[in-house]
Design a protein around this motif. Structure first.
Motif, PDB file in Angstrom:
ATOM      1  N   ALA A  86       0.786  -1.233   0.171  1.00 56.81           N
ATOM      2  CA  ALA A  86       0.000  -0.041  -0.058  1.00 56.81           C
ATOM      3  C   ALA A  86       0.885   1.274   0.049  1.00 56.81           C
ATOM      4  O   ALA A  86       0.473   2.286  -0.665  1.00 56.81           O
ATOM      5  CB  ALA A  86      -1.037   0.125   1.213  1.00 56.81           C
ATOM      6  N   LYS A  87       1.820   1.374   0.892  1.00 59.00           N
ATOM      7  CA  LYS A  87       2.902   2.502   0.855  1.00 59.00           C
ATOM      8  C   LYS A  87       3.483   2.497  -0.388  1.00 59.00           C
ATOM      9  O   LYS A  87       3.700   3.757  -1.078  1.00 59.00           O
ATOM     10  CB  LYS A  87       4.046   2.169   1.733  1.00 59.00           C
ATOM     11  N   LYS A  88       3.938   1.429  -1.322  1.00 63.43           N
ATOM     12  CA  LYS A  88       4.586   1.508  -2.617  1.00 63.43           C
ATOM     13  C   LYS A  88       3.601   2.080  -3.370  1.00 63.43           C
ATOM     14  O   LYS A  88       3.811   3.145  -4.418  1.00 63.43           O
ATOM     15  CB  LYS A  88       4.897   0.207  -3.229  1.00 63.43           C
ATOM     16  N   LYS A  89       2.188   1.644  -3.361  1.00 65.16           N
ATOM     17  CA  LYS A  89       1.103   2.425  -4.203  1.00 65.16           C
ATOM     18  C   LYS A  89       1.046   3.869  -4.073  1.00 65.16           C
ATOM     19  O   LYS A  89       0.890   4.575  -4.958  1.00 65.16           O
ATOM     20  CB  LYS A  89      -0.264   1.795  -3.931  1.00 65.16           C
ATOM     21  N   LYS A  90       0.954   4.443  -2.687  1.00 67.04           N
ATOM     22  CA  LYS A  90       0.958   5.748  -2.374  1.00 67.04           C
ATOM     23  C   LYS A  90       2.041   6.656  -2.839  1.00 67.04           C
ATOM     24  O   LYS A  90       1.752   7.570  -3.340  1.00 67.04           O
ATOM     25  CB  LYS A  90       0.847   5.786  -0.803  1.00 67.04           C
ATOM     26  N   LYS A  91       3.450   5.870  -2.902  1.00 65.95           N
ATOM     27  CA  LYS A  91       4.389   6.680  -3.509  1.00 65.95           C
ATOM     28  C   LYS A  91       4.646   6.655  -5.110  1.00 65.95           C
ATOM     29  O   LYS A  91       5.608   7.107  -5.505  1.00 65.95           O
ATOM     30  CB  LYS A  91       5.720   5.892  -2.751  1.00 65.95           C
ATOM     31  N   SER A  92       3.813   5.801  -5.719  1.00 59.00           N
ATOM     32  CA  SER A  92       3.756   5.593  -7.150  1.00 59.00           C
ATOM     33  C   SER A  92       3.757   6.906  -7.807  1.00 59.00           C
ATOM     34  O   SER A  92       4.684   7.151  -8.852  1.00 59.00           O
ATOM     35  CB  SER A  92       2.764   4.891  -7.592  1.00 59.00           C
ATOM     36  N   THR A  93       2.978   7.980  -7.643  1.00 52.32           N
ATOM     37  CA  THR A  93       3.201   9.315  -8.056  1.00 52.32           C
ATOM     38  C   THR A  93       4.541  10.097  -8.043  1.00 52.32           C
ATOM     39  O   THR A  93       5.170  10.521  -8.901  1.00 52.32           O
ATOM     40  CB  THR A  93       2.221  10.278  -7.663  1.00 52.32           C
ATOM     41  N   GLY A  94       4.958  10.139  -6.825  1.00 54.25           N
ATOM     42  CA  GLY A  94       6.474  10.629  -6.610  1.00 54.25           C
ATOM     43  C   GLY A  94       7.552   9.764  -7.354  1.00 54.25           C
ATOM     44  O   GLY A  94       8.275  10.444  -7.763  1.00 54.25           O
ATOM     45  N   GLU A  95       7.338   8.496  -7.320  1.00 56.30           N
ATOM     46  CA  GLU A  95       8.220   7.874  -8.014  1.00 56.30           C
ATOM     47  C   GLU A  95       8.342   7.941  -9.468  1.00 56.30           C
ATOM     48  O   GLU A  95       9.240   7.841 -10.143  1.00 56.30           O
ATOM     49  CB  GLU A  95       8.014   6.100  -7.781  1.00 56.30           C
ATOM     50  N   LYS A  96       7.092   8.332 -10.038  1.00 57.07           N
ATOM     51  CA  LYS A  96       7.037   8.522 -11.495  1.00 57.07           C
ATOM     52  C   LYS A  96       7.517   9.973 -11.819  1.00 57.07           C
ATOM     53  O   LYS A  96       8.295  10.090 -12.604  1.00 57.07           O
ATOM     54  CB  LYS A  96       5.435   8.769 -11.811  1.00 57.07           C
ATOM     55  N   VAL A  97       7.265  10.582 -10.933  1.00 54.81           N
ATOM     56  CA  VAL A  97       8.159  12.200 -10.979  1.00 54.81           C
ATOM     57  C   VAL A  97       9.657  11.799 -11.169  1.00 54.81           C
ATOM     58  O   VAL A  97      10.452  12.586 -11.844  1.00 54.81           O
ATOM     59  CB  VAL A  97       7.555  13.316 -10.032  1.00 54.81           C
TER      60      VAL A  97
ATOM     61  N   MET B 260      11.357   9.167 -11.629  1.00 56.04           N
ATOM     62  CA  MET B 260      11.891   8.530 -12.752  1.00 56.04           C
ATOM     63  C   MET B 260      11.967   9.551 -13.901  1.00 56.04           C
ATOM     64  O   MET B 260      12.688   9.429 -15.017  1.00 56.04           O
ATOM     65  CB  MET B 260      10.894   7.392 -12.933  1.00 56.04           C
ATOM     66  N   PHE B 261      10.906  10.517 -14.081  1.00 51.18           N
ATOM     67  CA  PHE B 261      10.744  11.274 -15.101  1.00 51.18           C
ATOM     68  C   PHE B 261      12.094  12.370 -15.114  1.00 51.18           C
ATOM     69  O   PHE B 261      12.780  12.460 -16.104  1.00 51.18           O
ATOM     70  CB  PHE B 261       9.529  12.170 -15.202  1.00 51.18           C
ATOM     71  N   LEU B 262      12.549  12.621 -13.702  1.00 51.64           N
ATOM     72  CA  LEU B 262      13.634  13.570 -13.747  1.00 51.64           C
ATOM     73  C   LEU B 262      14.703  12.933 -14.375  1.00 51.64           C
ATOM     74  O   LEU B 262      15.570  13.567 -14.659  1.00 51.64           O
ATOM     75  CB  LEU B 262      13.457  14.161 -12.205  1.00 51.64           C
ATOM     76  N   ARG B 263      14.755  11.695 -13.376  1.00 53.78           N
ATOM     77  CA  ARG B 263      16.163  10.919 -13.853  1.00 53.78           C
ATOM     78  C   ARG B 263      16.400  10.689 -15.228  1.00 53.78           C
ATOM     79  O   ARG B 263      17.400  10.726 -15.850  1.00 53.78           O
ATOM     80  CB  ARG B 263      16.018   9.459 -13.171  1.00 53.78           C
ATOM     81  N   ARG B 264      15.276  10.189 -16.088  1.00 51.97           N
ATOM     82  CA  ARG B 264      15.167  10.092 -17.528  1.00 51.97           C
ATOM     83  C   ARG B 264      15.495  11.238 -18.275  1.00 51.97           C
ATOM     84  O   ARG B 264      16.108  11.409 -19.300  1.00 51.97           O
ATOM     85  CB  ARG B 264      13.946   9.462 -17.861  1.00 51.97           C
ATOM     86  N   ASN B 265      14.856  12.491 -17.991  1.00 49.14           N
ATOM     87  CA  ASN B 265      15.285  13.653 -18.662  1.00 49.14           C
ATOM     88  C   ASN B 265      16.222  14.610 -17.969  1.00 49.14           C
ATOM     89  O   ASN B 265      16.156  15.870 -18.212  1.00 49.14           O
ATOM     90  CB  ASN B 265      13.943  14.357 -18.919  1.00 49.14           C
TER      91      ASN B 265
END
Length: 531
Positions: free
Chosen positions: A26-37, A39-44
């Motif tokens: 559940a905690k991982k799911k809650k952090k999914s939005t932050g993780e996406k951000v 990952m986006f920053l790392r990728r770009n």
């Protein structure tokens, strides 16, 4: 103690452990939005830092400009940017040679000839279109009409001397394709100079002199000759068969190691770009006078680059691949920014190869074979501003241009852009070839040189964009050819018995990567049938 239960004879954790696992999920799911951000920053991250470097450089340059620094202090201020250019130029030689050797050696001779033919056709077609756009815009906007009073004295510009014959320029191009010394070609380019030789006496007794062409060497890398040698050497290694495999593996490893160095250098790019842009702004003299005097020429050149880079090239890519060209171009923002800051197609090559392969999935064999050639001979942006400059100087000198002269400008701009060096202001001297061919004076070239630092940035961006889209087109054509061969190899009978031989897929995977690639789409159906 943990509670344990049995399911099908296997011990599993009790409810307490299960609850903890569910809480973690559940905690991982809650952090999914932050993780996406993240990952986006790392990728770009590289794109963000590079664009930020340009913006910071503009602001820093405007601030430092008010300090009225001396020439020596400006040179010190530009040092971090100079280090970036030196690092990028350092990597050009191993990158071009190794990538072309490994690329030519990895392709079959027949496919090499086919891809090479398509690449040459694409390069010539896009350069001719670019030249046509340049001439058309020059006649529509008429940048030189009414500017007859404009001269180098009013703008405090130095004269640019260029007395080279058009025939000698093309002969030099042919000589550089076949360098006499490969080691010298790494840092020298053949160029024709002239000296006056006494050949006799006139009737009144004075000496009669004749201008004789003499070969000289310029301090510049002969990329064209090195590229041709690397391609031919790669083809020769391929022809050797087993005897050449060791050397092919050596160049492949050398190429991969070079790309690792490129990845390291890329992290210094944002810093170097910041000071490159800032130092260029600090160096500007009376930019307002230059822009107002040569505003039409600058506008016509940049508009031509926008039309060709924003409409024509994406349209060609879309017509051939039926894919969104702007999705392809979004993955190349970092090399475009590098091209804008460095004004060098060759210096942008390491970043371009890295981004084309990683962001757009272009086959390494295609990108490392085509992009170095494109960076050497494909100069769409240069063809545009050379044509505009030629018509501009003709209008400046009140010269009428008939259909024959216009055709000469188109052909000469297309041909001379092939030999233009991929370095800052490399296209200025090649304009002299066009001017000599149509009988115009070259003393107005200093006007082009005065604003070249503005026009050359969009020129380089269009140059590298054309190379990248060409690599994407060749990758698409190569994929289509592979699919056609796959269908021919499979045949009707093989399609009928595909499920029956599914049990042997594991064995085929271990022995033949080609079969695995061909049957990849059929694997889910085959496994289901076996189960």
């Amino acid at each position: 103690m943990e509670e344990k239960s049995e399911i099908n004879g296997h011990a599993v954790p009790g409810t307490g452990t299960t609850d903890r696992i569910m809480e973690k999920n559940a905690k991982k799911k809650k952090k999914s939005t932050g993780e996406k951000v993240v990952m986006f920053l790392r990728r770009n991250m590289m794109v963000i830092l590079t664009v930020t470097g340009v913006l910071v450089g503009v602001g820093l340059g405007m601030m430092v400009r008010t300090m009225n620094l001396s020439r020596a202090h400006i040179a010190y201020f530009a040092f971090p940017g100079e280090m970036l250019l030196r690092m990028l130029k350092m990597i050009i030689l191993p990158l071009i040679v190794c990538s072309l050797i490994s690329g030519a050696a990895s392709l079959d001779t027949r496919s090499l000839g086919k891809l090479g033919g398509i690449a040459v056709t694409y390069f010539l077609a896009t350069t001719l279109i670019a030249s046509g756009i340049g001439v058309a815009l020059a006649f529509i906007i008429k940048p030189g009409v009414g500017a007859g009073s404009l001269n180098t004295n009013s703008l405090a510009l130095e004269k640019v001397s260029s007395n080279k014959e058009a025939a000698d320029s093309f002969l030099d191009l042919a000589r550089n394709i076949f360098p006499a010394n490969l080691v010298a070609a790494s840092f020298r380019t053949y160029a024709t100079d002239y000296k006056m030789v006494a050949v006799g006496n006139t009737t009144n007794g004075s000496l009669l002199y004749e201008k004789v062409p003499v070969g000289t060497d310029l301090e510049s890398m002969n990329i064209l000759g090195l590229a041709l040698f690397a391609m031919m050497f790669g083809v020769a290694l391929r022809k050797l068969g087993g005897e050449g495999e060791e050397l092919i593996r050596f160049f492949n490893a050398f190429n991969e190691a070079t790309m690792v160095l490129v990845a390291w250098i890329m992290w210094y790019v944002p810093i170097g770009i910041t000071f490159l842009v800032a130092s260029k702004i600090v160096e500007m003299q009376d930019v307002v006078l230059l822009v107002t005097s040569l505003g039409k020429y600058i506008f016509a050149s940049i508009l031509g680059h926008i039309i060709h880079g924003g409409l024509v090239l994406p349209l060609i890519y879309f017509c051939i691949t039926r894919k969104n060209p702007f999705t392809f171009l979004v993955g190349l923002i970092a090399p475009f920014t590098t091209a804008f800051a460095t004004c060098s197609s060759s210096a942008t090559l390491p970043s371009m190869i890295k981004c084309v392969e990683e962001n757009n999935g272009v086959d390494k064999r295609i990108s490392r074979f085509i992009l170095p050639i494109g960076a050497t001979v494909n100069m769409d942006g240069a063809a545009i501003f050379q044509c505009i400059a030629a018509v501009f100087i003709a209008q400046l000198n009140d010269r009428e241009l008939n259909a024959g002269v216009i055709f000469t400008i188109l052909v000469m701009a297309t041909a001379s852009s092939i030999g233009a060096a991929g370095v800052p202001a490399g296209g200025i001297i090649t304009i002299a070839i066009i001017l000599e061919a149509i009988g115009l004076p070259t003393n107005d070239l200093s006007l082009m040189l005065a604003v070249d630092w503005i026009v050359d940035r969009t020129t380089t961006v269009v140059n590298v964009e054309s190379d990248a889209l060409g690599a994407g087109i060749l990758h698409h054509i190569n994929q289509q050819e592979m699919k056609k061969q796959q269908l021919r190899q499979e045949g009707g009978e093989l399609t009928e018995v595909r499920v029956e031989v599914a049990a042997n897929i594991q064995a085929e995977e271990e022995t033949s990567p080609l079969v695995t690639h061909q049957n990849k789409d059929a694997m889910p159906e085959a496994v289901e049938s076996v189960l």
